[in-house]
Enzyme design. Sequence first.
Site, short mmCIF file in Angstrom:
data_model
loop_
_atom_site.label_atom_id
_atom_site.label_comp_id
_atom_site.label_asym_id
_atom_site.label_seq_id
_atom_site.Cartn_x
_atom_site.Cartn_y
_atom_site.Cartn_z
N HIS A 177 9.16 56.74 51.93
CA HIS A 177 10.30 57.45 52.68
C HIS A 177 11.23 56.31 53.29
O HIS A 177 12.39 56.32 53.03
CB HIS A 177 9.67 58.37 53.85
N HIS A 221 15.47 55.78 52.76
CA HIS A 221 16.47 55.06 53.82
C HIS A 221 17.26 54.04 53.33
O HIS A 221 18.56 53.74 53.58
CB HIS A 221 15.75 54.65 54.95
N SER A 260 13.50 61.71 49.70
CA SER A 260 12.17 61.04 49.44
C SER A 260 11.22 62.34 49.25
O SER A 260 9.81 62.08 49.10
CB SER A 260 11.76 60.18 50.60
#
Length: 273
Positions: free
Chosen positions: A149, A154, A213
């Site tokens: 994730h 990000h 994700s």
Amino acid sequence: MIEYSPTPKAELSAYEKAAEEGIDPRCIPQHLIEIPPVGEEIPYPIYSNVDQESWQILFNRQMELLPGRAGEAFLEGVQTLQLKNSQIPALRKLSNILEKTTNWKIARIPGLLHERDFFQLLAERTFPSTDYIRGRHEIDYTPAPDLFHDIFGHMPMLTQPAFADFYQMFGKAALNASGAHRPMLERIHWFTVEFGLIKQAEGERIFGAGILSSKNEVIHALSNEVTKIPFDIETVTHQDYDVWHLQDVLFVLDSFEQLVDAFTGWTKKNGLL
Ligand SMILES: [Fe+2]
């Protein structure tokens, strides 16, 4: 033989207490007890073959779904960061590339952070990232952020200059916020950083890490089951959301410059920056 007596309850960390009470300790935000390693200081952990395979499974699966769904900036970010399926990337290397691209850095953190620690790092243009990967049994869904994730979701967006500036500004504003401004900022974060969509010439595309994700969110986000609303910061600050289910309302930006402008205006109006 040495006998160890159990640690008295009062001395247990929030993590340990949560584990004793059966709550997944990864879901309990933690205060940083020491300055986290940043950039070159971050060692590469010893990952098992199963860990490396998990990265490969997750990476391949998302990359197959993303053409025609993920935004241009995100896909370019994956290239810039040289993310590949062959190996879990080193945070040190990603930090180095980000520093050259948008002057962001990576700090290695142990898990979900207490919000003030999180905002402080963002305000310093430093992205807090975990370096552990979810277990194979939770490959489709993990309740707390893991490295897939944090890295895959990000970091590509941190290579986009306007978004990178917005995220630092967000950290600074959040440090100054109290009362009703706090849930408003949470909603701004949720509907941009985690679940944001952006308009491109070919149609709506995804840039939020919470969607990119997750296999199910990626398939769901652009479907007709989701109500898509043109981004308006006042509307966003009043829009509730449900953390535990697929999202049924999402906001669509015209551009990342629109996000910077709207956020600059909103924080000024509310005396946060
Ligand atoms: Fe996230």
